[in-house]
Design a protein around this motif. Structure first.
Motif, PDB file in Angstrom:
ATOM      1  N   GLY A 257       0.816  -1.215   0.000  1.00  0.00           N
ATOM      2  CA  GLY A 257       0.000   0.000   0.000  1.00  0.00           C
ATOM      3  C   GLY A 257       0.844   1.256   0.000  1.00  0.00           C
ATOM      4  O   GLY A 257       0.532   2.232  -0.687  1.00  0.00           O
ATOM      5  N   LEU A 258       1.926   1.240   0.767  1.00  0.00           N
ATOM      6  CA  LEU A 258       2.814   2.402   0.818  1.00  0.00           C
ATOM      7  C   LEU A 258       3.395   2.689  -0.559  1.00  0.00           C
ATOM      8  O   LEU A 258       3.414   3.847  -1.016  1.00  0.00           O
ATOM      9  N   SER A 259       3.867   1.674  -1.238  1.00  0.00           N
ATOM     10  CA  SER A 259       4.444   1.845  -2.565  1.00  0.00           C
ATOM     11  C   SER A 259       3.417   2.408  -3.543  1.00  0.00           C
ATOM     12  O   SER A 259       3.719   3.309  -4.342  1.00  0.00           O
ATOM     13  N   ALA A 260       2.181   1.899  -3.452  1.00  0.00           N
ATOM     14  CA  ALA A 260       1.134   2.332  -4.381  1.00  0.00           C
ATOM     15  C   ALA A 260       0.738   3.789  -4.152  1.00  0.00           C
ATOM     16  O   ALA A 260       0.589   4.559  -5.109  1.00  0.00           O
ATOM     17  N   VAL A 261       0.566   4.187  -2.899  1.00  0.00           N
ATOM     18  CA  VAL A 261       0.110   5.554  -2.634  1.00  0.00           C
ATOM     19  C   VAL A 261       1.206   6.572  -2.911  1.00  0.00           C
ATOM     20  O   VAL A 261       0.910   7.727  -3.281  1.00  0.00           O
TER      21      VAL A 261
ATOM     22  N   GLU B 224       2.170  11.486  -6.516  1.00  0.00           N
ATOM     23  CA  GLU B 224       2.883  12.356  -7.446  1.00  0.00           C
ATOM     24  C   GLU B 224       1.921  13.183  -8.280  1.00  0.00           C
ATOM     25  O   GLU B 224       2.250  14.296  -8.697  1.00  0.00           O
ATOM     26  N   ASN B 225       0.718  12.634  -8.521  1.00  0.00           N
ATOM     27  CA  ASN B 225      -0.268  13.343  -9.334  1.00  0.00           C
ATOM     28  C   ASN B 225      -1.478  13.818  -8.537  1.00  0.00           C
ATOM     29  O   ASN B 225      -2.089  14.834  -8.883  1.00  0.00           O
ATOM     30  N   ASP B 226      -1.837  13.075  -7.488  1.00  0.00           N
ATOM     31  CA  ASP B 226      -3.037  13.418  -6.724  1.00  0.00           C
ATOM     32  C   ASP B 226      -2.794  13.118  -5.243  1.00  0.00           C
ATOM     33  O   ASP B 226      -3.261  12.106  -4.720  1.00  0.00           O
ATOM     34  N   PRO B 227      -2.074  13.998  -4.541  1.00  0.00           N
ATOM     35  CA  PRO B 227      -1.735  13.747  -3.138  1.00  0.00           C
ATOM     36  C   PRO B 227      -2.940  13.645  -2.210  1.00  0.00           C
ATOM     37  O   PRO B 227      -2.921  12.878  -1.258  1.00  0.00           O
ATOM     38  N   GLU B 228      -3.988  14.415  -2.492  1.00  0.00           N
ATOM     39  CA  GLU B 228      -5.172  14.369  -1.636  1.00  0.00           C
ATOM     40  C   GLU B 228      -5.859  13.007  -1.710  1.00  0.00           C
ATOM     41  O   GLU B 228      -6.252  12.434  -0.689  1.00  0.00           O
ATOM     42  N   GLN B 229      -6.023  12.487  -2.916  1.00  0.00           N
ATOM     43  CA  GLN B 229      -6.630  11.172  -3.084  1.00  0.00           C
ATOM     44  C   GLN B 229      -5.732  10.080  -2.497  1.00  0.00           C
ATOM     45  O   GLN B 229      -6.211   9.128  -1.874  1.00  0.00           O
ATOM     46  N   ALA B 230      -4.433  10.246  -2.686  1.00  0.00           N
ATOM     47  CA  ALA B 230      -3.482   9.275  -2.144  1.00  0.00           C
ATOM     48  C   ALA B 230      -3.556   9.245  -0.624  1.00  0.00           C
ATOM     49  O   ALA B 230      -3.456   8.174  -0.010  1.00  0.00           O
TER      50      ALA B 230
END
Length: 218
Positions: free
Chosen positions: A110-114, A119-125
């Motif tokens: 999960g850490l790797s994926a978020v 990089e493109n959408d920090p809020e969603q991440a």
């Protein structure tokens, strides 16, 4: 000395050491910026990804692998004196092994994926990362019911069969009850379970490394 009992003793001591290391790491070295914005939080996670992933691996995956050895060794020690209770406790022990290992794998993947998503959408991440954290806490981090049941039942079996020292078994009953109480979302129960289980793992480890005659000493 039975090789499985010796392995169980060594791994029980290692479990206690992993607990202590986790308390030290998160209490002294880990300073996650909870009050910062999403971008700053993911910058911190990206900078510390390797160390955080290693800690997760040790705290969950390696802990679970060692735990499997302890569960099997304790079962072997209890099965003659308390066949039914030892089997029930072993079932909960193996379930706990699976949950703990799964928690570590989910956390690291999960850490790797978020981090990639951030990089493109920090809020969603950040939303996804919080969800992953809740899952990890729910199945293996903050909810200790399964582990508590394992320790409680095996301690009752040990008391009944006069296996291990009586004081250690009473401590195990306490650990088990506190673990079950973590069903209530209060951090004090989780911390108390961890601290008490450090003592219990040390006790089990030292006892299992003693000669066979010492196991029934009260």
């Amino acid at each position: 000395m039975n090789k499985l009992q010796k392995a169980g003793g060594v791994t029980a001591l290692l479990e206690a050491c992993i607990y202590i290391s986790a308390f030290v790491f998160f209490g002294v070295f880990w300073s996650f910026p909870t009050g910062a914005d999403a971008g700053q939080q993911f910058t911190f996670l990206a900078e510390n990804q390797i160390i955080f992933s290693v800690v997760n691996f040790i705290m969950y995956v390696l802990f679970g692998i060692f735990l499997a050895v302890v569960v099997l060794a304790v079962y072997e020690r209890l099965k003659l004196s308390s066949p039914t209770l030892s089997k029930v406790s072993a079932i909960f022990g193996i379930i706990w092994v699976g949950l703990v290992i799964a928690s570590g794998m989910i956390a690291n993947i999960g850490l790797s994926a978020v981090l990639k998503l951030s990089e493109n959408d920090p809020e969603q991440a950040l939303i996804i990362w919080r969800t992953i954290s809740y899952v990890v806490e729910g199945i293996g981090g903050g909810n200790e019911i399964v582990g508590g049941l394992w320790v409680l039942i095996l301690s009752i079996a040990a008391l009944k069969g006069k296996v291990f020292h009586k004081t250690l078994n009473i401590l195990g009953v306490f650990v088990g009850v506190v673990g079950i109480l973590t069903v209530y979302p209060a951090e004090i129960f989780t911390e108390l379970f961890g601290i008490a289980q450090i003592l219990w793992f040390f006790g089990v480890g030292i006892t299992m490394l003693l000669k066979r005659e010492s196991f029934h000493k009260q």
